[in-house]
Scaffold this active site. Structure first.
Site, PDB file in Angstrom:
ATOM      1  N   SER A 136       0.694  -0.940   0.149  1.00 44.51           N
ATOM      2  CA  SER A 136       0.112  -0.028   0.008  1.00 44.51           C
ATOM      3  C   SER A 136       0.998   1.249   0.025  1.00 44.51           C
ATOM      4  O   SER A 136       1.905   1.196   0.463  1.00 44.51           O
ATOM      5  CB  SER A 136      -0.716  -0.061   1.170  1.00 44.51           C
ATOM      6  OG  SER A 136      -1.611   1.261   1.524  1.00 44.51           O
ATOM      7  N   TYR A 149      -2.322  -1.083  10.226  1.00 46.49           N
ATOM      8  CA  TYR A 149      -2.364  -1.266   8.946  1.00 46.49           C
ATOM      9  C   TYR A 149      -1.014  -0.640   8.399  1.00 46.49           C
ATOM     10  O   TYR A 149      -0.183  -1.318   7.654  1.00 46.49           O
ATOM     11  CB  TYR A 149      -3.443  -0.880   8.163  1.00 46.49           C
ATOM     12  CG  TYR A 149      -3.623  -0.975   6.623  1.00 46.49           C
ATOM     13  CD1 TYR A 149      -4.226  -2.072   6.224  1.00 46.49           C
ATOM     14  CD2 TYR A 149      -3.002  -0.064   5.755  1.00 46.49           C
ATOM     15  CE1 TYR A 149      -4.405  -2.425   5.042  1.00 46.49           C
ATOM     16  CE2 TYR A 149      -3.123  -0.446   4.412  1.00 46.49           C
ATOM     17  CZ  TYR A 149      -3.936  -1.537   4.099  1.00 46.49           C
ATOM     18  OH  TYR A 149      -4.085  -1.955   2.540  1.00 46.49           O
TER      19      TYR A 149
END
Length: 254
Positions: A136, A149
């Site tokens: 990401s 995350y």
């Protein structure tokens, strides 16, 4: 002319029942790979495996204590491994449940390590292999309310670089594909939580929060990521290792 550069090869994709994982599975199958799809959503992953002529393995990758035995029984020897499975949780650090942090690190960092550990010996024996990790932009940039995350995706970058250094002289590459926000259930599900934490109305979260830092003001489509993964398996990408492919709409240019 149909590009079948993965003909005769096997690809394993985690989190394959929907979203980016399903798009990766479709792109790899279209390139000729025999696909093995891992997910805990039994009905969805079996349906997609049947559609692609592949094989489904129903597994909870966050149960890392049991995972080595599961992987040994599942026969996951492969030429391509796509580590994609992930979840999101939006909360301030002081409100973030420790058990949720633990689950996310197991799923998005420990499980990719265990999967890599399981498939690398076969890749080394054959002298070829591709490990592609769906990271990401949050592996390069932080956002508030996403402690687990961001930590997991930063860790995945380090894992991939280590694999790249170890496998470089044995024909194995390791790359992280780093999208910004993609039109998936994972992204759609966090809009209400972002509205709660930021005070931004739900109908403004996409533009004012999620896409605020990007130069390209749109969500990526899962197919864009899937096609990038398939391209990274081409012979022309053999020197791409230990690096990241940023698909963040210009976010990291800031």
């Amino acid at each position: 002319m149909v590009d079948r550069h993965l003909e005769g090869q096997r690809a394993v994709v985690t989190g394959a029942a929907s979203g980016i994982g399903a798009a990766c599975a479709r792109s790899l199958a279209a390139a000729g790979a025999s696909v093995v799809l891992l997910d805990r959503a039994e009905r969805a992953v079996r349906t997609l495996a049947d559609e692609l002529g592949g094989r489904a393995v129903v597994v909870d990758l966050s149960d890392t204590a049991a995972l080595p035995a599961v992987l040994a029984d599942a026969d996951l020897d492969c030429d391509v491994l796509v580590n994609n499975a992930g979840v999101q949780h939006v909360a301030r650090v002081e409100d973030f449940p420790p058990e949720q942090l633990s689950l996310m690190l197991r799923l998005m960092l420990e499980a990719p390590f265990l999967l890599a550990r399981a498939v690398l010996p076969g890749m080394y024996e054959r002298g070829r292999g591709r490990l592609i990790h769906i990271g990401s932009v949050h592996g390069h940039r932080a956002s508030p309310f996403k402690a687990a995350y961001v930590a997991a995706k930063h860790g995945l970058e380090g894992l991939s670089k280590t694999i790249a250094l170890e496998g470089g002289d044995r024909g194995v590459t390791s790359v992280v594909v780093c999208p910004g926000f993609v039109r998936t259930p994972l992204v759609e599900a966090q809009i209400a939580a972002q509205a709660r934490e930021t005070g931004v109305p739900e109908d403004r979260v996409l533009e004012d929060v999620l896409l605020h830092m990007a130069a390209v003001k749109r969500l990526l489509e899962p197919e864009e990521v899937g096609q990038t993964v398939a391209w990274l398996c081409r012979p022309e990408a053999a020197s791409m290792t230990g690096t990241s492919v940023l698909m963040d709409g210009g976010w990291s240019a800031r």
